[in-house]
Every structure is written in structure tokens, then in C-alpha cells.
Design a protein around this motif. Structure first.
Motif, short mmCIF file in Angstrom:
data_model
loop_
_atom_site.label_atom_id
_atom_site.label_comp_id
_atom_site.label_asym_id
_atom_site.label_seq_id
_atom_site.Cartn_x
_atom_site.Cartn_y
_atom_site.Cartn_z
N ALA A 123 -9.79 13.06 -7.42
CA ALA A 123 -9.41 12.09 -7.65
C ALA A 123 -8.29 12.38 -7.72
CB ALA A 123 -10.21 11.20 -8.97
N THR A 124 -7.02 11.69 -7.91
CA THR A 124 -5.71 11.91 -7.78
C THR A 124 -4.88 11.02 -8.68
OG1 THR A 124 -4.67 14.02 -6.32
CG2 THR A 124 -3.05 12.63 -7.29
N ALA A 125 -4.86 10.47 -9.86
CA ALA A 125 -3.82 10.25 -10.43
C ALA A 125 -2.33 9.47 -10.29
CB ALA A 125 -3.10 10.43 -11.99
N ILE A 126 -1.69 8.49 -10.31
CA ILE A 126 -0.57 8.29 -9.79
C ILE A 126 0.08 6.86 -10.13
CG2 ILE A 126 0.41 5.59 -8.11
CD1 ILE A 126 -1.57 6.86 -5.95
N PRO A 127 1.47 7.95 -11.14
CA PRO A 127 1.80 9.05 -10.95
C PRO A 127 1.31 9.91 -11.36
CG PRO A 127 3.01 7.37 -12.14
CD PRO A 127 2.10 6.46 -11.74
N GLU A 128 1.07 10.66 -11.11
CA GLU A 128 0.52 12.26 -11.83
C GLU A 128 0.30 12.88 -12.77
OE1 GLU A 128 0.64 15.53 -9.11
OE2 GLU A 128 0.10 14.65 -7.10
#
Length: 664
Positions: free
Chosen positions: A306-311
Motif C-alpha cells: 500500500a501507498t498513501a496518497i499523498p505519501e
């Protein structure tokens, strides 16, 4: 055909009704008593002499307006208030000129906007007093007739470009009267335990009046709390363009596929291998796994990729609502690719949906702060902007037993002794050690006695400013049982028994209304503005419970170890503000049990839209002022830092604050 230069091109109905006085070229102004001087082209508005209207005289007119026209029932105490109001505003000609009936109609309309369908019975309580108080700001603009509003000789030229229509022109004519408005009359501190309670109806998609919550609510109230949070955020997402379905023909399949759709968790069964957008609340299962919950069910999450948007743009903790993009696997897990926060909604957009609701109970609805607030809203906004000298001070972490605190307060108060602010907010902790572990209440009372001795040296400040005290974790009575640990919010005000000398100082200077012992959190209503005040260590709680996305270079890991780097501090401020502003409930706790809502329902009104002004006192963060999606957020930080006194000065006329500091 040649033009007639002797005639004016201005249409007839825009010409002044009182012609300009033309002087004979041979005559000049003289001191001869028999030679008349030219009259002014702008007649002076005659003053209205207040009269006393009997109840039986106004009753038939009020019955025709309130009951027959607006379907409202008027009580006798409300009729008495209206008699005094009409007699004071319209004078003896209230019936013949029709101004009294127009004013009653405006009061009835505003009452309908504030109370909604449930406010059928009009009483003489605080609701009607707030409506009358709001209409009194604009002078005689409510009773302006149609003929008078077209009289361009009586209206400043700037009013033609105001865009407010007929009512705006009438209100602009009273600009000089707005300068005499007393701002203290339109300042109200709303306690978290006394403000009106509303419940959200997901079928009608509106707020409705709710009964006062009890200390021991039924068990289903806890589940209803999270359902309400979900419904509010879900409806807010559906109002955005990203999730709105196209209205044209379904033949354009490419456009239909481009529309984002939120899928309930229960609809994932039997659809493994497909991609979905899920919306729900992050939680922890009894077995310790991270899950996502919505009203239809729950599902286990796999955040390995998983990647947070925005990081680096937000915090993600158990208990917060988020949008997940991923794939449903055959094992029953949901593999998450991206995680994002629900977008924030501007106040003007929220006013289109909930603009008629008076959340604070002070007679000012949500849409009065925007352009669609009606005549009363325009008058309040103009009065608010005309008071350019009004200031609000916010001072955080006032540890009265700390080293240099009293010296710092003396330095700050001396800065404003000549020009006192309207509001001075002092936020706890007022004691560095919890009262239960510091030897009892005697020592705690001595700290406020020292503050009272300090305030006696500033008579102008105590006579003109309203002091508001907001408690912290170490203040009574919560600290007696928690030992200084975080306890349930909202928190009761500091008992006045500990501050009798402080209260005596203000009683001698002005009165008991100049000092307010507020709850935590609380709200300040000032004309059309709403200021939320909360004292909490929310930054450290976010950092302690945040979800790790396996990024070794995550900028939040070393947040507290590098407090002097300006770039890192600004990034933390934006991250924290975005995390809080995108949630329907503020303040929000990362605890899945809803720490801020231990007393169920007391903060239900805090569930709507980001406020225009938000004061979050977090001593772990450096002082900052930032605006995010029209929500102005201020953090005064800690008062004393290395022989420097820091606080936030807020100007309501422009809606902006600034961080101030001085050495002592």
C-alpha cells in the motif's frame, strides 16, 4: 436626428427625487438673513422616537404574519419581546408605514431558517432574542420601502456594485451606523454541554433536533455514533464531482467506466480478482489484524504494497475513515494499493446543504457567513468587517506553576494594556503536574491566586476584555482520577471554587460576564464566524498510533527530534491540518472506541463541515497559522519557550491570525 444635449440620458426612475438646487448666477451665498442659502440635496434621516406598543394592539398583526403566513404559534412572552422591538425600531408610525409588519415578517423568516420544521412554537427564549439581536445591527434597513431603495441620492455609489440586490442597497445605507456596533453584544461562548444537539437523518440527509443526551445512554448509541460519521462522510463524497454519475446517455461506455464508484464490503463476496474502491473506518480485529468496517460488514486488509496518497500528506490511524483502492483476493483479504483521505468540503458548499441549521444556537445560521445568507447575513458580515480594531488572543499551555510563566503573561498583557483585545483565551494545562498527584486542591488554588494578583495590575485589560479559560489534562476534576493521563472529552470547565479571587478581580472591574470558564472543547460565536477551541495532545497521539507503510524515509519518524527545522515543521502542520480537516467529526481520536465521545452525543454538533477558524492548542507542536480549504487553523503552542513568550493574535475582520513572540 441630432441628440438633444439639454436632456439627461439617465432613465427617469434612476433620477433623484429631490432635484439639485440650482443657484442664480447673479446670486452668491451671503450673510443676509433675507437671502436663502441652497438646501442640501441629501435630506437627513429623521430619528425615530421609541414608543410602547400594547400587546393587544400588536397581537392581530403578529397573528396575521406568524400564524397565517408562516404557520407559527406565538407565545405571550415572545409577543412582549416583539412589542418592545417594533416600538424601538419603527416608532409611532409602525402601523401606517407598514414597517412593523415587514419587520415581523423578517423575524418570522429568520426563525424558520434557524429552527426548521420543529420550531413551530415561538417562545421568548434565547432563539428569538438572537434573531432580534441580529436584526438590530442593521439599523432601519429592514423596513426600507421600495420607493426609498430606488432613491439614488440617499445611497453611496459603492452600494450599486455590492451585488446584494435591493436589500444590499438598503443595508449599505447604514454603513455609518455599523461603526457604533458593540462587538461584545455579538460574542457568545458555547459550552459543549449546553449547545443544541442535532441528529443526522440519513433518509432526509438533514440534521434534526435531538433530545439532550444522558450520562448513561443505551448501548445502541455507540454504534449509532459511527454510523452517523459514516453517513455524513459518505454523503459528502457523493456530492463531489469525482463520484457523481453522468447525466447523459449510457451509450458512452468510456465515460461511464471513468466514473468512480464506492462499493459496499458486502458486495465483494464472489467477485475475487476484481478491483474496487472501498470507503469505511479503519479498525483492529480481536485477533490483532487491521480491518476496514462499513455498515454492511468488515474485511481484513493487506497493506504490504500500500501507498498513501499523498505519501507524506496525512496520518492514518485506527478509527479514521479513508478510501481504499485495491483488489479482492480469494483468501478473503483485500490487497490495498493506495490509501487516501476523503476530501474536505468548503464552507460555502456545506451551506448549500445545511445552511438553514443553527448549530450553535445563537441565531446565526451556516449560510450567513457566505453570500446567500439573506439580509441579516449581509448586515452581520458588514458589521464584522467594519470592526478592524477587534483582536482575539489565544495563549496555550499556561502552566501557572512553571518557571517564567507569570513573567511571560505580564509581558503579553503589557503589550495590549493600551489597546485591549476583545477576547483573551487562556488554555491549560494550568498546572505542570496533575492536581491529584501534586498535593490536592490547596496548591492548585494558590496558582490562580497568583494569577489574580497579576491581573490586578492591568485594570484596562480586565475592564474591556473577555477572558476564557479552557482546561487541560492536568486540571480538575478529571486529573483527580486520571493522574494527568488523557481522559474523556468533552471535559467540564474548571470549578469556580479554585478561582474565586480571579472572579473577584473581574467583578470589581466590569462584571461576571467578562470571565468565562469554558469546557474543552468549546466554541466562540462572533457575528457570522465560528471558532472551535480544543486543548489536546493530538499530534503525539497521531504519531503514536499511525500506520506504517514500510517507507524507510518517512518524514514523520523524526518529527519531534528536529523541532528547529522550519521546512519539517511546516510539513507537519500541513499533514496534521489535512488529517483533521478531512474528517466529519472534529476533533478525531485514533482510538477505535471514540475517545472524544465517551459522553455519547454531547459533541454531535461537531460533526459538520470544517469550521472557518480552528484553534488547536498542542504544546508538542511549534506555533503555526495555516489555512486549509478555507479553514483557518491556529496553534498557539506553549506560552514559555526559552525565555520567549509566544501566542497567536487573530483579527476577525480579515479572518487571519499571526504568531507573536516577545522576550522577557
Amino acid at each position: 436626428m441630432p441628440l438633444d444635449k439639454g436632456k439627461s440620458k439617465v432613465p427617469t426612475f434612476f433620477r433623484p427625487k429631490i432635484p439639485s438646487a440650482t443657484l442664480n448666477p447673479s446670486s452668491q451665498p451671503t450673510s443676509d438673513p433675507y437671502e436663502p442659502l441652497p438646501q442640501s440635496t441629501r435630506p437627513q434621516t429623521p430619528r425615530i422616537l421609541a414608543v410602547e406598543i400594547p400587546l393587544n394592539v400588536l397581537r392581530p398583526v403578529a397573528f396575521r404574519v406568524f400564524t397565517k403566513k408562516h404557520n407559527l404559534t406565538l407565545k405571550s412572552d415572545a409577543l412582549a419581546l416583539l412589542c418592545a422591538f417594533i416600538g424601538r425600531r419603527c416608532g409611532a408610525e409602525w402601523r401606517d408605514s407598514g414597517a412593523g409588519e415587514k419587520l415581523l415578517d423578517e423575524v418570522a423568516r429568520q426563525w424558520r431558517r434557524n429552527e426548521g420544521a420543529n420550531g413551530v412554537l415561538v417562545d421568548g427564549g434565547e432563539g428569538l432574542k438572537s434573531v432580534i439581536r441580529g436584526l438590530e445591527v442593521g439599523g432601519d434597513s429592514v423596513g426600507v420601502s421600495r420607493e426609498k431603495s430606488f432613491d439614488m441620492a440617499e445611497v453611496p455609489s459603492s452600494a450599486l456594485y455590492d451585488g446584494g440586490g435591493m436589500d444590499g442597497i438598503g443595508a449599505s445605507a447604514q454603513t455609518e451606523e455599523l461603526e457604533d456596533v458593540e462587538p461584545c453584544a455579538y460574542l457568545k461562548v458555547i459550552d459543549a454541554f449546553s449547545q443544541p444537539k442535532f441528529s443526522y437523518n440519513p433518509l432526509k440527509k438533514q440534521f434534526e433536533k435531538a433530545p439532550k443526551p444522558s450520562l448513561l445512554p443505551p448501548p445502541q448509541t455507540k454504534t449509532q455514533l459511527f454510523r452517523t460519521r459514516y453517513n455524513l462522510l459518505h454523503q459528502r463524497l457523493l456530492r463531489t464531482e469525482t463520484f457523481q454519475l453522468p447525466t447523459f446517455s449510457a451509450a458512452s461506455s468510456s465515460a461511464a467506466k471513468a466514473v468512480n464508484r464506492l462499493t459496499p464490503i458486502a458486495n465483494l463476496l464472489g467477485r475475487s480478482g476484481q478491483s474496487f474502491l472501498l470507503f469505511g473506518m479503519l479498525g483492529v480485529s480481536p485477533s490483532g489484524l487491521l480491518i476496514l468496517l462499513d455498515p454492511s460488514g468488515e474485511i481484513v486488509l493487506d497493506l504490504s504494497v500500500a501507498t498513501a496518497i499523498p505519501e507524506d500528506g496525512s496520518w492514518f490511524t485506527p478509527g479514521c475513515f479513508c478510501i481504499l483502492d485495491g483488489t479482492f483476493e480469494e483468501t478473503g483479504k483485500f490487497t490495498v494499493f493506495t490509501v487516501g483521505q476523503p476530501s474536505a468540503e468548503r464552507r460555502a458548499t456545506s451551506a448549500e446543504v445545511f445552511g438553514h441549521v443553527d448549530f450553535l444556537g445563537n441565531g446565526v445560521t451556516l449560510d450567513m457567513s457566505v453570500s446567500s445568507g439573506g439580509q441579516q447575513g449581509r448586515i452581520l458580515r458588514k458589521a464584522e468587517k467594519s470592526l478592524e480594531d477587534v483582536k482575539h488572543l489565544f495563549i496555550g499551555e499556561v502552566e501557572l506553576d512553571g518557571k517564567g510563566t507569570l513573567e511571560a503573561l505580564r509581558k503579553v498583557f503589557s503589550e495590549y494594556e493600551m489597546e485591549p483585545p476583545l477576547v483573551v483565551v487562556l488554555m491549560g494545562n494550568f498546572c505542570s503536574v496533575a492536581m491529584g498527584s501534586s498535593g490536592g486542591s490547596v496548591g492548585y488554588k494558590e496558582y490562580f491566586d497568583q494569577l489574580a494578583s497579576l491581573l490586578q495590575d492591568f485594570p484596562a485589560l480586565t475592564a474591556s476584555s473577555t477572558f476564557i479559560f479552557v482546561p487541560g489534562d492536568n486540571d480538575p476534576w478529571a486529573s483527580t482520577f486520571s493522574g494527568g493521563a488523557s481522559t474523556t472529552l468533552p471535559r467540564k470547565p474548571i470549578p469556580e471554587i479554585f478561582a474565586t479571587r480571579v472572579k473577584r478581580v473581574f467583578t470589581q472591574s466590569r462584571g461576571t460576564n467578562s470571565i468565562v470558564w469554558a469546557s474543552n472543547p468549546c466554541r466562540i460565536g462572533y457575528f457570522t464566524q465560528e471558532i472551535v477551541i480544543c486543548r489536546d495532545d493530538i499530534f503525539s497521539r497521531f504519531q503514536r498510533n499511525s500506520i506504517n507503510f514500510h517507507k524507510s524515509d518517512h518524514p514523520m519518524e523524526d518529527a519531534l527530534s528536529q523541532p528547529e527545522e522550519t521546512g519539517v515543521e511546516e510539513k507537519e502542520e500541513e499533514v496534521e491540518v489535512e488529517t483533521k480537516s478531512t474528517r466529519a467529526f472534529y476533533p478525531h481520536s485514533p482510538s477505535p472506541l471514540g475517545r472524544f465521545y465517551g459522553i455519547i452525543g454531547t459533541l454531535l454538533v461537531f460533526t459538520h463541515y470544517p469550521a472557518l477558524q480552528l484553534v488547536l492548542a498542542d504544546p508538542r507542536m511549534q506555533p503555526f497559522v495555516i489555512t486549509y480549504e478555507s479553514c483557518h487553523v491556529m496553534n498557539p503552542g506553549k506560552l514559555v519557550q526559552r525565555r520567549m513568550a509566544r501566542w497567536v493574535e487573530y483579527s476577525p475582520s480579515i479572518g487571519k491570525g499571526k504568531v507573536c513572540e516577545t522576550g522577557f
